[in-house]
Every structure is written in structure tokens, then in C-alpha cells.
Design a protein around this motif. Structure first.
Motif, mmCIF file in Angstrom:
data_model
loop_
_atom_site.group_PDB
_atom_site.id
_atom_site.type_symbol
_atom_site.label_atom_id
_atom_site.label_comp_id
_atom_site.label_asym_id
_atom_site.label_seq_id
_atom_site.Cartn_x
_atom_site.Cartn_y
_atom_site.Cartn_z
ATOM 1 N N ASP A 181 0.727 -1.151 -0.150
ATOM 2 C CA ASP A 181 0.051 -0.001 -0.037
ATOM 3 C C ASP A 181 0.923 1.379 -0.193
ATOM 4 O OD1 ASP A 181 0.920 -0.277 2.725
ATOM 5 O OD2 ASP A 181 -0.935 -0.025 3.483
ATOM 6 N N ASP A 182 2.141 1.188 -0.102
ATOM 7 C CA ASP A 182 2.982 2.235 -0.287
ATOM 8 C C ASP A 182 4.149 2.031 -1.213
ATOM 9 O OD1 ASP A 182 4.623 4.642 0.182
ATOM 10 O OD2 ASP A 182 4.609 4.566 2.117
ATOM 11 N N TYR A 204 -5.279 2.759 -8.754
ATOM 12 C CA TYR A 204 -5.410 2.418 -7.345
ATOM 13 C C TYR A 204 -5.126 3.537 -6.337
ATOM 14 C CZ TYR A 204 -5.409 -2.561 -8.837
ATOM 15 O OH TYR A 204 -5.925 -3.984 -9.308
ATOM 16 N N LYS A 205 -6.157 4.102 -5.915
ATOM 17 C CA LYS A 205 -6.010 5.359 -5.358
ATOM 18 C C LYS A 205 -5.600 5.202 -4.074
ATOM 19 C CE LYS A 205 -6.670 7.627 -8.991
ATOM 20 N NZ LYS A 205 -5.595 8.360 -9.761
ATOM 21 N N ASN A 206 -5.983 4.031 -3.495
ATOM 22 C CA ASN A 206 -5.611 3.550 -2.109
ATOM 23 C C ASN A 206 -4.309 3.151 -1.617
ATOM 24 O OD1 ASN A 206 -6.228 1.116 -3.506
ATOM 25 N ND2 ASN A 206 -6.414 -0.171 -2.003
ATOM 26 N N SER A 210 1.114 5.123 -6.129
ATOM 27 C CA SER A 210 0.679 4.164 -7.235
ATOM 28 C C SER A 210 0.978 4.891 -8.736
ATOM 29 C CB SER A 210 -0.847 3.805 -7.335
ATOM 30 O OG SER A 210 -1.646 4.816 -7.233
#
Length: 321
Positions: A181-182, A204-206, A210
Motif C-alpha cells: 500500500d505504499d 489504485y488510489k488506495n 501508485s
């Protein structure tokens, strides 16, 4: 009597004059008509192909020749969908089974031809993905088993899907501490020509970071090359479809059930927009394949026919399972 002969001669002269005038008029009309026909012929010939042995093919309409061979490009061999049988040196797998069955129902003469994926669809590092020269250049009629994506739909035309779209994941070295996620400042590798590219990753904005910079994007032409780059530390992360080579050689860092933002539809036959006749006969035959239960038979026999090849089973491949 002399006077009568003079009148008769005068009448004959008048008749001959009239006949001559009529003949002259008819001759002029005939000459003009021939000139018009010659002009029209020259105009028609001017628009025809110079090479009389080359009949321009009109795509999107049935080929009147019964010996038309439909060429389907098939790419790298890596799992049960398509692989090279070393004993017979033929292409086997789920996709060849589907192509054979559909073409048999449609009464079409079809052949699989090998080509690299990039000649069907190409996406160089940092550049917008685009149609490959093989399919765009009419080297073959279609490319077999290509997942529908938003970018590909802008360029190509697709049949109905015959496999699921598959899943995607992020991978790293087994001892890596990178989290999915990072991706800030991380170097990320992609398979060239695949739908899981840097433009998909940016959706993937989460995931922090990205949207990658040009110095973070690396493309490779095979899964083995991409895996080597991760294991040797040239890149930090691989992003791609969840295929056996990745899962057995690298650590999956994205969670199970990771959403696939790369696809707009399942795997299909991919062709040019002008080749709609192929799509029509394929869809018709594939529907009949389904109606007769042959699609399920092919799916249920995947393990028996191709189970010696490592990768997913019929529940990962077939629609409705």
C-alpha cells in the motif's frame, strides 16, 4: 415523256439527298456514342487496381473462398491455457481446445500461429499502450485469449469472453519489507504487453505512490526476466497477473481478494474493428458450443488433458465456475 423523265430524276435526286443526310446524322450519333463509351471505359479503368491478380479484400464481409484459413496468433507458453507440448511440438492447452471446438462448429479452417505478445499489443515503459504491428498490420486475423481492457477497446474489437479476466497482485523478494500500500520511490516492474501496466497501477488510489515517475517504471519481456530483476534487487516490486511463476518464486505482498482494476471484460478473441465478420461467426459458434454443453466439457477436462502443467485449474479459468 421528256418532262416526266426530268421530274423522276429530280425526285430521285431529292430522295438520295435525304438518305445521305440521314446517314450522315446516324454516323455522327454513332461516333459520339462510341467516344462516350470509350471515355467511360477509361474512367472505370482508372479506378481499378493496376495489378489484375490482386483482388482487394473487403474486411467485415464473408470470404467467398472455402479454403480461407483463419490465423489466430498465440503468445508465450506458460500455463494450462497454452503451452508447448515437447513430445509432439504442438501448441496445446485450454485456449487451443476452445479455438478448435469453435472453428469446428463454425466450419472454419483455423490455425494457431506463434508470435510474441508485443506484436498483438504493446506498451513500452512510460508510453501509452497501443496496438501491435502484427494485428494492426494484418499479419493474422486475430489474437487468441486477450483480456478486454479500457485501452484495448479503444483500438480493437472483441468476441464474447471465454475465460475469466484473472487476478492481479504485487510481488517482492521473499525477504523484502516493502508493503503493497505504499510504493513511494519504489522501482516497479511490469510485463511488456500485459494489461497489468503502470496505467492500471495508477488507478489504485488506495496505494500511496501508485502513480509512478519515469525512473520507477521498468518493463520486461518475460516473467523469468521480471522475476530475476526482483530477486537481484534491480527493482523492488513486480506488478502483474497472478500466474504460477510469480507465486512460486516471489512473495505476494498484496492481500488475497486484491481488486483487479485492469480489466473491462474477460479473455476473448481480439481483432481489428474492420474484421467484424470474424466476431459474428465466432460468437454464433461459441453460443452453440455453450448450448450443446461442450464448453463445460472442455472446462471439466482441463485437469485430465493438461493437469501436468503447473498453474490454476478450471475454476480459475472458466466462466461460471
Amino acid at each position: 415523256m421528256a418532262q416526266d423523265r426530268s421530274m423522276l430524276i429530280g425526285m430521285l435526286v431529292c430522295c438520295l439527298a435525304v438518305v445521305s443526310i440521314v446517314a450522315l446524322v446516324l454516323g455522327i450519333i454513332s461516333l459520339n456514342s462510341q467516344q462516350d463509351m470509350q471515355g467511360a471505359s477509361r474512367t472505370t479503368n482508372a479506378t481499378q487496381s493496376i495489378n489484375i491478380y490482386n483482388r482487394p479484400a473487403t474486411e467485415g464481409t464473408p470470404d467467398s473462398s472455402d479454403d480461407k484459413i483463419w490465423l489466430f496468433a498465440i503468445g508465450h507458453y506458460d500455463d494450462k491455457r497454452q503451452y508447448l507440448d515437447e513430445s509432439t511440438y504442438t501448441i496445446k492447452g485450454f485456449t487451443p481446445d476452445i479455438v478448435d471446438a469453435v472453428c469446428a462448429i463454425a466450419n472454419k479452417n483455423c490455425r494457431l500461429v506463434y508470435d510474441i505478445y508485443e506484436n498483438c499489443w504493446d506498451n513500452q515503459a512510460g508510453q501509452r499502450p497501443r496496438g501491435g504491428p502484427g494485428l494492426m498490420g494484418n499479419w493474422y486475423d486475430a489474437c487468441a485469449e486477450w483480456v478486454q481492457t479500457y485501452d484495448r477497446r479503444l483500438t480493437y474489437y472483441f468476441t464474447v469472453p471465454f475465460t475469466k479476466g484473472g487476478s492481479v497482485a504485487l510481488y517482492a523478494k521473499n525477504d523484502s519489507s516493502v508493503t503493497y500500500d505504499d510504493l513511494t520511490n519504489q522501482k516497479v516492474g511490469f510485463l511488456d504487453g500485459w494489461n497489468s501496466d503502470e496505467f492500471c497501477l495508477a488507478r489504485y488510489k488506495n496505494i500511496a505512490g501508485s502513480t509512478l515517475g519515469p525512473n520507477q517504471i521498468f518493463h520486461y519481456q518475460s516473467a523469468d526476466l521480471l522475476i530475476d530483476a526482483v530477486q537481484n534487487g534491480f527493482i523492488d516490486v513486480a506488478f502483474g497477473e497472478n500466474i504460477a511463476q510469480f507465486s512460486t518464486s516471489l512473495k505476494r505482498i498484496s492481500p488475497l481478494g486484491f481488486e483487479n482494476n485492469c480489466i473491462a471484460g474477460g479473455a476473448s478473441i481480439m481483432t481489428r474493428h474492420t474484421n467484424r465478420y470474424l466476431v459474428n461467426w465466432w460468437n454464433d459458434a461459441f453460443q452453440r458450443l455453450n448450448d450443446r454443453g461442450r464448453y463445460n466439457e472442455i472446462c471439466d477436462s482441463i485437469h485430465e488433458r493438461h493437469g501436468h502443467i503447473p498453474s490454476g485449474n478450471y475454476t480459475d479459468i472458466c466462466i461460471g465456475y
